[in-house]
Scaffold this active site. Structure first.
Site, short mmCIF file in Angstrom:
data_model
loop_
_atom_site.label_atom_id
_atom_site.label_comp_id
_atom_site.label_asym_id
_atom_site.label_seq_id
_atom_site.Cartn_x
_atom_site.Cartn_y
_atom_site.Cartn_z
N SER A 203 0.92 -1.24 -0.05
CA SER A 203 -0.03 0.06 0.01
C SER A 203 0.93 1.33 0.12
O SER A 203 1.75 1.54 -0.76
CB SER A 203 -0.89 -0.16 1.17
OG SER A 203 -1.88 0.81 1.04
N GLU A 320 -9.33 -5.02 -3.78
CA GLU A 320 -8.62 -3.83 -2.93
C GLU A 320 -9.72 -3.16 -2.42
O GLU A 320 -10.34 -3.99 -1.30
CB GLU A 320 -7.94 -2.88 -3.98
CG GLU A 320 -6.70 -3.41 -4.63
CD GLU A 320 -5.63 -3.80 -3.74
OE1 GLU A 320 -5.69 -3.37 -2.48
OE2 GLU A 320 -4.37 -3.94 -4.38
N HIS A 390 -8.00 -5.26 0.02
CA HIS A 390 -6.81 -4.79 0.42
C HIS A 390 -6.14 -5.31 1.64
O HIS A 390 -6.88 -5.61 2.77
CB HIS A 390 -6.90 -3.03 0.51
CG HIS A 390 -5.80 -2.20 0.67
ND1 HIS A 390 -5.09 -2.18 -0.56
CD2 HIS A 390 -5.29 -1.45 1.64
CE1 HIS A 390 -4.08 -1.30 -0.30
NE2 HIS A 390 -4.41 -0.91 1.04
#
Length: 480
Positions: A203, A320, A390
């Site tokens: 990330s 995600e 995510h």
């Protein structure tokens, strides 16, 4: 990091007892703990504490320890306030001033027949939060497999990424560069090979990896790069300064070094989080800033001329931020609806525009790089979060399915064989041979390693995973 299901961990929760073990490094004597075949050295300061006159200043290398340093517990974290009440990744906040510290998890010294390759891990958190002390970043499986894992802390939010007058830009990235210098100077004492360093992150941490790969100052500090769900959004000057003006007004100070310096780190972080939530801002309000010596040009433009001698592995999860409630799914829905499928095919989801688009874009910018670029896509749908969300790939790549918070995010029986396979692929990349699947160039039909798609093999070398975005990029290139 996402709004998820695991409560923040308590400081010190993951410290473990063990036999004291000493390393005599250029930085000084460091006393860690040995557990079985693994040595753990936690909370080692690599810079002077960024307090007082050193706050909002470039990091200063830590002086050599004059007494043995006790590295038995996690060091202080730059995160004082979490972004959400609960987060997918357990992210403990550890109080203290020495936030510029790192942890080294290494194989036993008597296993060292030749220097171990090194992976330096940079945590995520939107450049606003996150913790290197998370149990999901425990490097024990890497140490088991002959790789030293180094996790690094860096300044966050206003203290790390606010473009202020008379303050060096990108202080958080400068912290990371200094940490990489520490690794170059000291890792041999822990059994590591300073000529075989991989920088990796997820990330925002992956975004930092891509920024360092694009930066002229990153050259020579690492030799391979891994980006898991990375972003290349450069925060524009107008956007950042507008946000800081509003933040200063909220806190009753001028948006300057002096003004923000009059508020505690905790107060600043809480103010950023509250203002960001009220305004409905996107995922990045502060982050890598273009226009200084670290990032003279945008990250993507930098790819065209820099880092061509550094192999790059990058990818994203299938959903995600479009999984679960964010994507209109319920936690019970682990397979996409026809509407979800159509949006993914069109490449119009937040996932596609923010994360997955980075993959073919980076590959295309690096298509002339001798070192090569390889893509992967993580497709295993969490039954808890309603998709390949995510952060849920992290426990697989680290092979820590028994870590706190994993079952809350991945369900009671996450497939261990998938973790074994993904971790082995990452270890192999860190060790140096080229991945078994073909290189990517950013063109339609690029090959990618696909993990965990329902109904398919656990890992499949396939093509077309990133086609919608890649096709658009190709068409734009042809138009130019």
């Amino acid at each position: 990091m996402t709004d998820g299901t695991s409560p923040p961990a308590e400081p010190g929760e993951f410290d473990v007892p063990g036999e004291p073990v000493a390393v005599h490094a250029p930085a000084g004597t460091v006393i860690g703990r040995r557990i079985g075949r693994t040595r753990r050295f936690l909370g080692i300061p690599f810079a002077e504490a960024p307090t007082g006159a050193r706050r909002f200043a470039a990091p200063v290398p830590r002086g050599r320890f004059t007494e043995p340093f006790d590295a038995s517990r996690h060091g202080a974290t730059a995160q004082a306030v979490t972004l959400f009440a609960t987060t997918t990744v357990p992210e403990p906040s550890v109080p203290g001033a020495d936030v510029l510290n790192l942890a080294v998890v290494a194989p036993a010294a008597d296993d060292c027949r030749e220097p171990f390759p090194v992976m330096v891990w940079i945590h995520g958190g939107g450049f606003l939060a996150g913790s290197p002390a998370s149990p999901w970043y425990d490097g024990r499986a890497f140490a088991r497999d002959g790789v030293i894992c180094v996790t690094v802390g860096y300044r966050l939010g206003v203290d790390g990424f606010a473009p202020l007058a008379d303050v060096p830009a990108n202080l958080g990235l400068r912290d990371l560069l200094l940490a990489l210098d520490w690794v170059q100077e000291n890792i041999a004492a822990f059994g590591g090979d300073p000529d075989q360093v991989t920088v990796a992150g997820q990330s925002a941490g992956a975004g930092a990896v891509l920024a360092l790969l694009s930066s002229p100052l990153g050259s020579g500090r690492f030799h391979r790069a891994v980006s898991l769900s990375g972003v290349t959004l450069d925060v524009g000057e107008d956007t950042a300064r507008d946000f800081l003006e509003r933040l200063g007004h909220r806190l009753g100070v001028s948006p300057t070094r002096t003004g923000f310096g009059s508020r505690t780190v905790e107060r600043l972080q809480q103010g950023v989080i509250d203002l960001r939530s009220e305004r409905g801002d996107g995922p990045l309000v502060l982050g890598p800033f273009v226009g200084d010596d670290i990032l003279p040009v945008s990250i993507t433009d930098g790819f065209t001329v820099r880092g061509h001698d550094v192999p790059l592995l990058l990818g994203a999860t299938g959903d995600e931020f479009d999984s679960g409630a964010v994507g209109g799914a319920t936690p019970e829905k682990s397979h996409p609806s026809p509407v979800d499928t159509a949006a993914r095919a069109a490449g119009t989801r937040v996932t596609d525009t923010l994360f997955r688009a980075v993959c073919p874009r980076a590959a295309r910018s690096r298509r002339k790089a001798d070192a090569g670029t390889w893509l992967y896509s993580f497709e295993w749908p969490s039954p808890v979060l309603g998709g390949a969300a995510h952060c849920v790939d992290i426990p697989y790549f680290f092979d820590v399915l028994d870590a706190p918070g994993v079952t809350q995010a991945l369900g009671p029986i996450p497939p261990a064989e998938l973790a074994t396979l993904m971790h082995a692929d990452l270890v192999a990349f860190v060790r140096g041979p080229e991945p078994a699947w073909a290189r990517a160039t950013g063109a339609p039909g690029d090959p990618a390693r696909e993990y965990g798609r329902p109904g398919a093999a656990l890992a499949a070398d396939t093509t077309g995973v990133f086609d919608p975005v890649a096709r658009t990029l190709s068409e734009r290139a042809e138009e130019r």
